[in-house]
Design an enzyme around this catalytic site. Structure first.
Site, mmCIF file in Angstrom:
data_model
loop_
_atom_site.group_PDB
_atom_site.id
_atom_site.type_symbol
_atom_site.label_atom_id
_atom_site.label_comp_id
_atom_site.label_asym_id
_atom_site.label_seq_id
_atom_site.Cartn_x
_atom_site.Cartn_y
_atom_site.Cartn_z
ATOM 1 N N GLU A 292 0.833 -1.207 0.000
ATOM 2 C CA GLU A 292 0.000 0.000 0.000
ATOM 3 C C GLU A 292 0.868 1.257 0.000
ATOM 4 O O GLU A 292 0.521 2.258 -0.640
ATOM 5 C CB GLU A 292 -0.933 -0.023 1.199
ATOM 6 N N GLU B 288 -3.353 -10.069 3.830
ATOM 7 C CA GLU B 288 -4.242 -9.751 4.954
ATOM 8 C C GLU B 288 -5.374 -10.759 5.099
ATOM 9 O O GLU B 288 -5.846 -11.018 6.223
ATOM 10 C CB GLU B 288 -4.835 -8.339 4.773
#
Length: 261
Positions: free
Chosen positions: A112, A132
């Site tokens: 990210e 995740e």
């Protein structure tokens, strides 16, 4: 201080930012807040034109959120600092070019962070993932950004399965600009940064604001805002000395001298 988790190096108008948290360069709340302060100061310093972000060592760029810190009490929705997680992805008006030099594993929040930059260079051994899903949480920023950057089904594959991409596949899908031998990565990042440093900062700022604003608007809406000079950076550019300098340099067949004003 030598024990700071983020190291910086400044050379002319270039700022190099290195995540340095052994063993994996994971980011806890404290580190994220420091990164926010660094990128806020970068944004606000007129003498700085471009930044490079990388990780220390040869194995990890950044795996994202520090799960050990989380287990010790860092809240996943805690205070990440002025720029959100990693210091830049929610930092308002960050209108300067940023280069990611990905020197190894780049996953989760680390990916990210890379997606928050403008250009991504990667070493030949770099790998990418959004794992995740395997720890029962959501890659929130990546869920917003990645389907807009690469084909939807590839982005969803990464988000839903957590599978790893090697650097060749990442390059094929377009979120890595260049693949380099590990020993050439930082030299190439600095060469690119020097090229950007020599360019027109007001134009860079206008490009970044237009791209940001257009992401959530219809084409004609953003075009109307540009022509009516309703975007701050565009209005500043169109009234600037640099705008005139660019035209004069072209007419006089010489290199322009950008002042950033």
């Amino acid at each position: 201080m030598t024990d700071r988790p983020i190291k910086t190096r400044r050379d002319g108008g270039i700022l190099e930012v290195t995540i340095d948290r052994p063993k994996a360069n994971a980011i806890d709340l404290k580190t994220s807040r420091i990164m926010g302060e660094i990128f806020r100061d970068f944004r606000d310093d007129d003498a700085l034109r471009v930044a490079i972000i990388t990780g220390s060592g040869e194995k990890f760029f950044c795996p994202g959120w520090d799960l050990k810190a989380a287990a010790a009490g860092d809240a996943v929705d805690g205070d990440y600092g002025v720029g959100g997680f990693g210091g830049m992805q929610e930092l308002r008006d960050l209108n300067k070019p940023i280069i990611a030099a990905v020197n190894g594993i780049c996953c989760g929040g680390g990916l990210e962070i890379a997606l928050s930059t403008d250009l991504i260079l990667a070493a030949e051994h770099a790998t990418f993932a959004l794992p995740e899903i395997r720890s029962g949480t959501v890659a929130d920023a990546a869920s917003i950004k990645l389907p807009k950057r690469i084909p939807y089904h590839i982005a969803m594959d990464m988000l839903l399965t957590g599978r790893w991409l090697d650097v060749q596949e990442a390059h094929r899908w377009g979120f890595v600009n260049e693949i380099l031998p590990a020993d050439r990565l930082m030299a190439r990042a600095w060469d690119l940064a020097r090229l950007l440093e020599s360019g027109p900062p007001l134009v860079y700022a206008a490009i970044k604001e237009v791209v940001r604003e257009a992401e959530g608007e219809r084409f004609q809406t953003t075009m109307n805002r540009i022509t009516r000079r309703q975007l701050k950076t565009v209005d500043l550019l169109y009234s600037s000395e640099d705008q005139l300098e660019g035209a004069r340099a072209f007419a006089e067949k010489r290199d322009p001298v950008w002042k950033g004003k």
